[in-house]
Design an enzyme around this catalytic site. Sequence first.
Site, mmCIF file in Angstrom:
data_model
loop_
_atom_site.group_PDB
_atom_site.id
_atom_site.type_symbol
_atom_site.label_atom_id
_atom_site.label_comp_id
_atom_site.label_asym_id
_atom_site.label_seq_id
_atom_site.Cartn_x
_atom_site.Cartn_y
_atom_site.Cartn_z
ATOM 1 N N LYS A 22 0.839 -1.214 0.000
ATOM 2 C CA LYS A 22 0.000 0.000 0.000
ATOM 3 C C LYS A 22 0.874 1.265 0.000
ATOM 4 O O LYS A 22 0.562 2.248 -0.673
ATOM 5 C CB LYS A 22 -0.930 -0.044 1.223
ATOM 6 N N LYS A 77 0.075 11.311 5.953
ATOM 7 C CA LYS A 77 0.437 10.180 6.821
ATOM 8 C C LYS A 77 1.097 9.066 6.001
ATOM 9 O O LYS A 77 2.128 8.506 6.395
ATOM 10 C CB LYS A 77 -0.830 9.648 7.517
HETATM 11 P P1 NAP Z 1 -11.556 8.868 8.110
HETATM 12 O O1 NAP Z 1 -12.795 9.264 7.399
HETATM 13 O O2 NAP Z 1 -10.682 9.914 8.699
HETATM 14 O O3 NAP Z 1 -11.968 7.802 9.259
HETATM 15 C C1 NAP Z 1 -11.047 7.404 10.221
HETATM 16 C C2 NAP Z 1 -11.686 6.508 11.235
HETATM 17 O O4 NAP Z 1 -10.697 6.205 12.256
HETATM 18 C C3 NAP Z 1 -12.873 7.140 11.954
HETATM 19 O O5 NAP Z 1 -13.807 6.128 12.239
HETATM 20 C C4 NAP Z 1 -12.218 7.681 13.234
HETATM 21 O O6 NAP Z 1 -13.128 7.828 14.294
HETATM 22 C C5 NAP Z 1 -11.263 6.544 13.532
HETATM 23 N N1 NAP Z 1 -10.181 6.925 14.464
HETATM 24 C C6 NAP Z 1 -9.220 7.864 14.278
HETATM 25 N N2 NAP Z 1 -8.399 7.909 15.353
HETATM 26 C C7 NAP Z 1 -8.866 6.989 16.233
HETATM 27 C C8 NAP Z 1 -8.429 6.540 17.518
HETATM 28 N N3 NAP Z 1 -7.357 7.070 18.115
HETATM 29 N N4 NAP Z 1 -9.142 5.568 18.109
HETATM 30 C C9 NAP Z 1 -10.226 5.027 17.504
HETATM 31 N N5 NAP Z 1 -10.685 5.394 16.293
HETATM 32 C C10 NAP Z 1 -10.006 6.348 15.664
HETATM 33 O O7 NAP Z 1 -10.595 7.989 7.164
HETATM 34 P P2 NAP Z 1 -10.964 7.106 5.887
HETATM 35 O O8 NAP Z 1 -10.875 7.956 4.661
HETATM 36 O O9 NAP Z 1 -12.176 6.298 6.138
HETATM 37 O O10 NAP Z 1 -9.672 6.145 5.852
HETATM 38 C C11 NAP Z 1 -9.517 5.064 6.750
HETATM 39 C C12 NAP Z 1 -8.206 4.354 6.414
HETATM 40 O O11 NAP Z 1 -8.245 3.895 5.057
HETATM 41 C C13 NAP Z 1 -6.971 5.267 6.515
HETATM 42 O O12 NAP Z 1 -5.866 4.556 7.010
HETATM 43 C C14 NAP Z 1 -6.732 5.692 5.082
HETATM 44 O O13 NAP Z 1 -5.372 6.033 4.847
HETATM 45 C C15 NAP Z 1 -7.165 4.449 4.323
HETATM 46 N N6 NAP Z 1 -7.655 4.698 2.944
HETATM 47 C C16 NAP Z 1 -8.462 5.750 2.671
HETATM 48 C C17 NAP Z 1 -8.901 5.955 1.377
HETATM 49 C C18 NAP Z 1 -9.758 7.141 0.993
HETATM 50 O O14 NAP Z 1 -9.855 7.419 -0.201
HETATM 51 N N7 NAP Z 1 -10.401 7.840 1.916
HETATM 52 C C19 NAP Z 1 -8.544 5.053 0.354
HETATM 53 C C20 NAP Z 1 -7.740 3.968 0.677
HETATM 54 C C21 NAP Z 1 -7.300 3.800 1.982
HETATM 55 P P3 NAP Z 1 -13.885 9.240 14.517
HETATM 56 O O15 NAP Z 1 -15.116 9.172 13.655
HETATM 57 O O16 NAP Z 1 -14.157 9.248 15.957
HETATM 58 O O17 NAP Z 1 -12.925 10.337 14.105
#
Ligand code: NAP
Length: 293
Positions: free
Chosen positions: A166, A234
Amino acid sequence: MRVAFLGLGIMGRSMAVNLVKAGHEVAVWNRSAGKDVDGARSAAFPADAAQGAEVVWMCLSDTKAVEAVLLGPGGVEQALTAGMTIADSSTISPSATLRFAARVKARGVDYVDAPMTGSKIAAEAGSLIFMVGGDEAALARLQPLFQAMGKQVFHMGETGKGQATKLVMNLQIALIYEGFAEALTLAAKLGVDVEKLLPLVQASMVRSGVVDYKAPFILKRDFSPNFPLRLMLKDIRLALDAARESRVRLPGLEAVEEVYDVAAEEGQQDLDYAATLTLLEKWAGVEVKAVSK
Ligand code: NAP
């Protein structure tokens, strides 16, 4: 299958929705309250969601979040039972992944790192692409869940290889987008019409899926987050850490990190990473828009 899904952010919520749609018995948990999924049980803490689950699937921001949810107070560790499988679709450190896997494997639990590519739209459509590290038997057990959330699974090797892959993928996305954004900025300065430039780019050997995905948003000046800039930063840092640990020089990615650092300092961290274009525009004193408009 009985699945605990932890983390209902931009990606996780749609993934959990698709698991429910496919008929799985899902319990969900999210750190901040108020996020839930129709047809799924809302759990009070991670171990509550994991209680009785065959599979615990995580989709969280970063390494610290995964550590807290797995091993912190009320964490998944408290509900581990032999035969369970943990799958992690967050993008986190490959070396931390090995540490987490060793800890749960000592309790008879399989650990599969399953980061994904495809953004918000692919998560909604159930057409994510997973790159996976773990053993064949664990992957086979997860097959119905991969099918519900994605369209392709690439088995990259043992645990940790999914996360390593990744980082290698996102390194390329960050560099390709930076190249595209710098090209658009210079084009604007030189008076080249972006609406004439885009079909040329896509007809030539420069063509890319990144341009396909991002160009329509740029033309609408829509920088709302599909993949937030803070998460791409990140991943850039994770790739640079992995490169330093393995004595690999990545001068291009180091330069791109600087652009993201400044963009984050300027308050763009929650916008899409495509918003780094606006920083280049500011430095150049131009805005990318169709000449005809
Ligand atoms: P996001 O919308 O920022 O969601 C992050 C999640 O993690 C939320 O549920 C958040 O909870 C939780 N979280 C953060 N810090 C935490 C902690 N200390 N303890 C418990 N829960 C915590 O991110 P996302 O876009 O869904 O991405 C999630 C992952 O997939 C990331 O690693 C990202 O790099 C990867 N990813 C993302 C994409 C994309 O296009 N968005 C594509 C591929 C991969 P809260 O709701 O409480 O903040």
